[in-house]
Design a protein around this motif. Structure first.
Motif, PDB file in Angstrom:
ATOM      1  N   ASN A 107      40.195  33.817  38.247  1.00 62.21           N
ATOM      2  CA  ASN A 107      38.934  33.207  38.706  1.00 62.21           C
ATOM      3  C   ASN A 107      38.863  31.703  38.497  1.00 62.21           C
ATOM      4  OD1 ASN A 107      37.470  35.137  40.052  1.00 62.21           O
ATOM      5  ND2 ASN A 107      36.625  36.014  38.180  1.00 62.21           N
ATOM      6  N   ARG A 108      40.012  31.084  38.414  1.00 65.98           N
ATOM      7  CA  ARG A 108      40.049  29.629  38.399  1.00 65.98           C
ATOM      8  C   ARG A 108      40.400  29.132  39.804  1.00 65.98           C
ATOM      9  NH1 ARG A 108      42.017  31.404  33.407  1.00 65.98           N
ATOM     10  NH2 ARG A 108      41.314  30.234  31.582  1.00 65.98           N
ATOM     11  N   ALA A 132      32.115  33.989  39.821  1.00 69.11           N
ATOM     12  CA  ALA A 132      33.063  34.705  40.679  1.00 69.11           C
ATOM     13  C   ALA A 132      33.238  36.157  40.208  1.00 69.11           C
ATOM     14  CB  ALA A 132      34.395  33.990  40.675  1.00 69.11           C
ATOM     15  N   GLY A 134      36.250  30.378  47.417  1.00 74.16           N
ATOM     16  CA  GLY A 134      36.235  30.791  46.010  1.00 74.16           C
ATOM     17  C   GLY A 134      37.495  30.373  45.296  1.00 74.16           C
ATOM     18  N   PRO A 135      37.751  30.967  44.125  1.00 70.74           N
ATOM     19  CA  PRO A 135      38.944  30.612  43.358  1.00 70.74           C
ATOM     20  C   PRO A 135      40.204  31.186  43.995  1.00 70.74           C
ATOM     21  CG  PRO A 135      37.692  32.325  42.219  1.00 70.74           C
ATOM     22  CD  PRO A 135      36.889  31.955  43.429  1.00 70.74           C
ATOM     23  N   PRO A 174      37.556  29.579  33.833  1.00 68.60           N
ATOM     24  CA  PRO A 174      37.275  30.445  34.991  1.00 68.60           C
ATOM     25  C   PRO A 174      35.887  30.137  35.563  1.00 68.60           C
ATOM     26  CG  PRO A 174      38.099  31.726  33.129  1.00 68.60           C
ATOM     27  CD  PRO A 174      37.820  30.348  32.609  1.00 68.60           C
ATOM     28  N   ASP A 175      35.746  30.311  36.878  1.00 65.46           N
ATOM     29  CA  ASP A 175      34.427  30.174  37.512  1.00 65.46           C
ATOM     30  C   ASP A 175      33.508  31.237  36.934  1.00 65.46           C
ATOM     31  OD1 ASP A 175      35.586  28.236  39.017  1.00 65.46           O
ATOM     32  OD2 ASP A 175      35.327  29.240  40.946  1.00 65.46           O
ATOM     33  N   SER A 186      39.224  40.587  47.304  1.00 62.54           N
ATOM     34  CA  SER A 186      38.364  39.705  46.506  1.00 62.54           C
ATOM     35  C   SER A 186      37.400  38.884  47.355  1.00 62.54           C
ATOM     36  CB  SER A 186      39.231  38.736  45.684  1.00 62.54           C
ATOM     37  OG  SER A 186      39.920  37.849  46.551  1.00 62.54           O
ATOM     38  N   HIS A 203      38.329  36.115  48.495  1.00 65.16           N
ATOM     39  CA  HIS A 203      38.789  34.739  48.281  1.00 65.16           C
ATOM     40  C   HIS A 203      39.895  34.391  49.268  1.00 65.16           C
ATOM     41  CE1 HIS A 203      37.192  35.488  43.959  1.00 65.16           C
ATOM     42  NE2 HIS A 203      36.224  35.184  44.796  1.00 65.16           N
ATOM     43  N   HIS A 228      43.821  34.656  40.339  1.00 65.95           N
ATOM     44  CA  HIS A 228      43.267  35.959  39.959  1.00 65.95           C
ATOM     45  C   HIS A 228      42.505  35.880  38.626  1.00 65.95           C
ATOM     46  CE1 HIS A 228      46.772  35.960  37.362  1.00 65.95           C
ATOM     47  NE2 HIS A 228      46.297  37.012  36.739  1.00 65.95           N
TER      48      HIS A 228
END
Lengths: 121, 121
Positions: free
Chosen positions: A97-98, A121, A91-92, A117-118, A65, A67, A95
């Motif tokens: 995307n938070r 992302a 990044g988040p 969630p972002d 990812s 991340h 998984h």
């Protein structure tokens, strides 16, 4: 005293829980598991590496990812059966995307979503 | 959605790990375990109650020491298999009389003690 990863207390599956915390904000990002080799890899590389219980394989956080978690400080508790990793998270962490996996609270007996969630992302 | 403690994912021993974090400072204080009844008691009473794996009994944090944890916010993670408790901690959280159980760091391959026990505790 030189640290030996084998001196930690692993559970019956050879695992130890690891709490990842944002080194700057103090936010708790996630909890995952390590085996003795994952502990050694994390300390050797400075890149946080868990053991995936579902895949039964090393999980270099962010390898697919992007991340990643850069290790800032590695701590163990009084019983040597839990780890606290202070990290710099790209990044988040989650998984979904938070930023954090702990995005659900229980308030007045109801589940409340604390963060979305972002978008990018 | 009404929260049901039984909707959490407990391990083979019926337990879920719970990270206690100081609600004000963000410091991670300790990690302990809860069963489904301990989760319900914690939410009902606002006093953090774990399950002691060594004693196989409820462990109302601070019941004998006075070092209670007042629940400020109860959170669960994306997989519902870990809890984050934001708490107001009276006195030290650790049985060694330190504020946090995570008082040992590994730096340059050596163990370093980050904090001493509280004197007056």
């Amino acid at each position: 005293m030189t640290f030996d990863p084998a001196s930690l207390c692993f559970d019956a599956n050879g695992l130890i829980p690891a709490v990842a915390q944002d080194a700057d904000s103090g936010e708790v990002l996630m909890v995952a598991w390590m085996n003795v080799e994952a502990v050694a890899k994390t300390l050797d590389t400075g890149r946080v590496t868990y053991w995936s219980r579902s895949r039964q394989a090393f999980w270099i956080k962010g390898e697919t990812s992007g991340h990643v978690q850069e290790l800032v400080d590695f701590r163990l508790d009084c019983d040597r059966d839990c780890l606290l990793l202070q990290v710099r998270q790209t990044g988040p962490a989650c998984h979904t995307n938070r930023r954090s996996c702990f995005y659900t609270a229980v308030r007045d007996s109801a589940e409340v979503e604390l963060m979305a969630p972002d978008k990018e992302a």
